[in-house]
Design a protein around this motif. Structure first.
Motif, short mmCIF file in Angstrom:
data_model
loop_
_atom_site.label_atom_id
_atom_site.label_comp_id
_atom_site.label_asym_id
_atom_site.label_seq_id
_atom_site.Cartn_x
_atom_site.Cartn_y
_atom_site.Cartn_z
N LEU A 118 -35.52 17.61 19.72
CA LEU A 118 -35.87 18.09 21.07
C LEU A 118 -36.91 17.20 21.76
O LEU A 118 -37.16 17.38 22.95
CB LEU A 118 -36.42 19.51 20.98
N LEU A 119 -37.50 16.28 21.03
CA LEU A 119 -38.62 15.50 21.57
C LEU A 119 -38.24 14.06 21.88
O LEU A 119 -37.45 13.44 21.16
CB LEU A 119 -39.78 15.49 20.56
N GLN A 120 -38.84 13.54 22.93
CA GLN A 120 -38.70 12.12 23.24
C GLN A 120 -39.42 11.30 22.16
O GLN A 120 -40.39 11.78 21.57
CB GLN A 120 -39.30 11.82 24.61
N PRO A 121 -38.99 10.07 21.92
CA PRO A 121 -39.60 9.26 20.86
C PRO A 121 -41.13 9.10 20.99
O PRO A 121 -41.84 9.16 19.98
CB PRO A 121 -38.91 7.90 20.99
N ALA A 122 -41.63 8.95 22.21
CA ALA A 122 -43.08 8.81 22.40
C ALA A 122 -43.82 10.08 22.00
O ALA A 122 -44.92 10.03 21.43
CB ALA A 122 -43.40 8.44 23.84
N VAL A 123 -43.20 11.23 22.25
CA VAL A 123 -43.82 12.51 21.89
C VAL A 123 -43.76 12.71 20.38
O VAL A 123 -44.71 13.22 19.78
CB VAL A 123 -43.13 13.67 22.65
N VAL A 124 -42.67 12.29 19.76
CA VAL A 124 -42.57 12.35 18.29
C VAL A 124 -43.70 11.54 17.67
O VAL A 124 -44.35 11.99 16.72
CB VAL A 124 -41.19 11.84 17.79
N LYS A 125 -43.96 10.37 18.23
CA LYS A 125 -45.01 9.50 17.69
C LYS A 125 -46.37 10.19 17.76
O LYS A 125 -47.16 10.14 16.80
CB LYS A 125 -45.03 8.18 18.47
N ILE A 126 -46.66 10.85 18.86
CA ILE A 126 -47.93 11.58 19.00
C ILE A 126 -47.99 12.73 17.99
O ILE A 126 -48.99 12.94 17.31
CB ILE A 126 -48.12 12.10 20.44
N GLY A 127 -46.88 13.46 17.87
CA GLY A 127 -46.83 14.57 16.92
C GLY A 127 -47.04 14.11 15.49
O GLY A 127 -47.74 14.77 14.70
N VAL A 128 -46.45 12.98 15.14
CA VAL A 128 -46.62 12.44 13.78
C VAL A 128 -48.09 12.03 13.56
O VAL A 128 -48.64 12.24 12.46
CB VAL A 128 -45.65 11.27 13.54
N THR A 129 -48.71 11.50 14.59
CA THR A 129 -50.14 11.16 14.49
C THR A 129 -50.98 12.41 14.27
O THR A 129 -51.86 12.45 13.40
CB THR A 129 -50.62 10.42 15.75
N PHE A 130 -50.71 13.46 15.04
CA PHE A 130 -51.44 14.72 14.87
C PHE A 130 -51.19 15.32 13.49
O PHE A 130 -52.09 15.86 12.86
CB PHE A 130 -51.05 15.72 15.96
N ARG A 131 -49.94 15.20 13.00
CA ARG A 131 -49.64 15.68 11.64
C ARG A 131 -50.51 14.94 10.63
O ARG A 131 -51.02 15.55 9.69
CB ARG A 131 -48.16 15.50 11.33
N GLY A 132 -50.70 13.64 10.83
CA GLY A 132 -51.56 12.86 9.95
C GLY A 132 -53.00 13.38 9.96
O GLY A 132 -53.67 13.43 8.92
N HIS A 133 -53.48 13.78 11.13
CA HIS A 133 -54.82 14.37 11.23
C HIS A 133 -54.89 15.65 10.40
O HIS A 133 -55.86 15.89 9.68
CB HIS A 133 -55.19 14.69 12.68
N HIS A 134 -53.86 16.48 10.53
CA HIS A 134 -53.83 17.74 9.79
C HIS A 134 -53.75 17.49 8.28
O HIS A 134 -54.37 18.23 7.50
CB HIS A 134 -52.67 18.62 10.25
N GLN A 135 -53.03 16.47 7.88
CA GLN A 135 -52.97 16.13 6.45
C GLN A 135 -54.35 15.70 5.94
O GLN A 135 -54.76 16.08 4.84
CB GLN A 135 -51.93 15.03 6.22
N ARG A 136 -55.07 14.95 6.75
CA ARG A 136 -56.43 14.55 6.36
C ARG A 136 -57.34 15.77 6.27
O ARG A 136 -58.13 15.90 5.34
CB ARG A 136 -56.98 13.55 7.38
N HIS A 137 -57.24 16.68 7.23
CA HIS A 137 -58.03 17.92 7.18
C HIS A 137 -57.73 18.67 5.89
O HIS A 137 -58.65 19.09 5.19
CB HIS A 137 -57.69 18.84 8.36
N ARG A 138 -56.44 18.86 5.62
CA ARG A 138 -56.04 19.58 4.41
C ARG A 138 -56.63 18.92 3.16
O ARG A 138 -57.20 19.59 2.31
CB ARG A 138 -54.51 19.60 4.31
N ASP A 139 -56.52 17.59 3.08
CA ASP A 139 -57.02 16.89 1.89
C ASP A 139 -58.53 17.03 1.74
O ASP A 139 -59.03 17.22 0.62
CB ASP A 139 -56.62 15.41 1.96
N GLU A 140 -59.27 16.97 2.84
CA GLU A 140 -60.73 17.13 2.77
C GLU A 140 -61.10 18.55 2.35
O GLU A 140 -62.02 18.75 1.55
CB GLU A 140 -61.37 16.79 4.12
N LEU A 141 -60.39 19.52 2.88
CA LEU A 141 -60.65 20.92 2.51
C LEU A 141 -60.32 21.17 1.04
O LEU A 141 -61.05 21.87 0.34
CB LEU A 141 -59.85 21.86 3.41
N ILE A 142 -59.23 20.58 0.57
CA ILE A 142 -58.85 20.73 -0.84
C ILE A 142 -59.93 20.14 -1.74
O ILE A 142 -60.27 20.73 -2.77
CB ILE A 142 -57.47 20.09 -1.11
#
Length: 195
Positions: free
Chosen positions: A75-99
């Protein structure tokens, strides 16, 4: 020096020595009691913090899954997918720090559910276009920013306060980008988060 003078001097030394010994013993006893009380408080705070931080880990698992589902939705344009993947990376870092923190406190980090379970919980089947996806992402990011700000007073130490505050900042940043992408006007009032 007379015998009486020597006797008086010895008594003074004995009293001074006893007072010093009593003071040292008293201080040691008081420190022992205080140290034990602090250790109990730290253990109680650590247990509470594990629960609070596991709630945050659960939020991060949900955010990671939401961006993964969105990226694969078509459903997303490629540029929006790229931003979403970047934000997902932020969330993965948050998760790892919390763990790391939960593990250091002796706790067991919250486990992730399957992407299918998150898709059901987020009602991903109802998403029909990019705007729907961005609105869902914005809702989750605003909720996460507010949740993190609400967690800060519950945590026992300044380093945990700072970690969670930094994560709240990231979530607010994500929300601002998403709101802009949706064309939402800039809020006229301050203090947008944490209420």
């Amino acid at each position: 020096m007379s015998v009486v003078g020597k006797d008086l001097q010895m008594r003074r030394q004995l009293v001074r020595g006893s007072a010093t010994a009593l003071t040292a013993a008293g201080i040691t006893a008081l420190l022992g009691v205080r140290t034990a009380a602090l250790a109990q408080k730290r253990t109680a705070n650590a247990g509470q913090d594990v629960g609070v931080l596991n709630a945050a880990i659960a939020l991060e698992h949900e955010g990671i899954a939401a961006y993964t589902i969105a990226a694969g939705s078509g459903l997303l344009q490629p540029a929006v997918v790229k931003i979403g993947v970047t934000f997902r990376g932020h969330h993965q870092r948050h998760r790892d720090e919390l763990i790391k923190v939960v593990t250091a406190l002796g706790g067991k980090p919250a486990a992730a559910k399957s992407d299918a379970e998150y898709a059901t919980a987020l009602n991903a089947a109802a998403l029909k276009n990019q705007t729907d996806v961005l609105r869902l992402a914005l809702k989750l990011e605003r909720g996460a920013a507010n949740a993190y700000l609400g967690l800060i007073p519950s945590l026992a130490t300044a380093d945990r306060h700072q970690l969670v505050a930094r994560m709240a900042g990231d979530e607010a940043f994500h929300a601002a980008i998403l709101a802009n992408a949706l064309g939402e006007p800039i809020p006229t009032d301050g203090l947008m988060f944490g209420a």
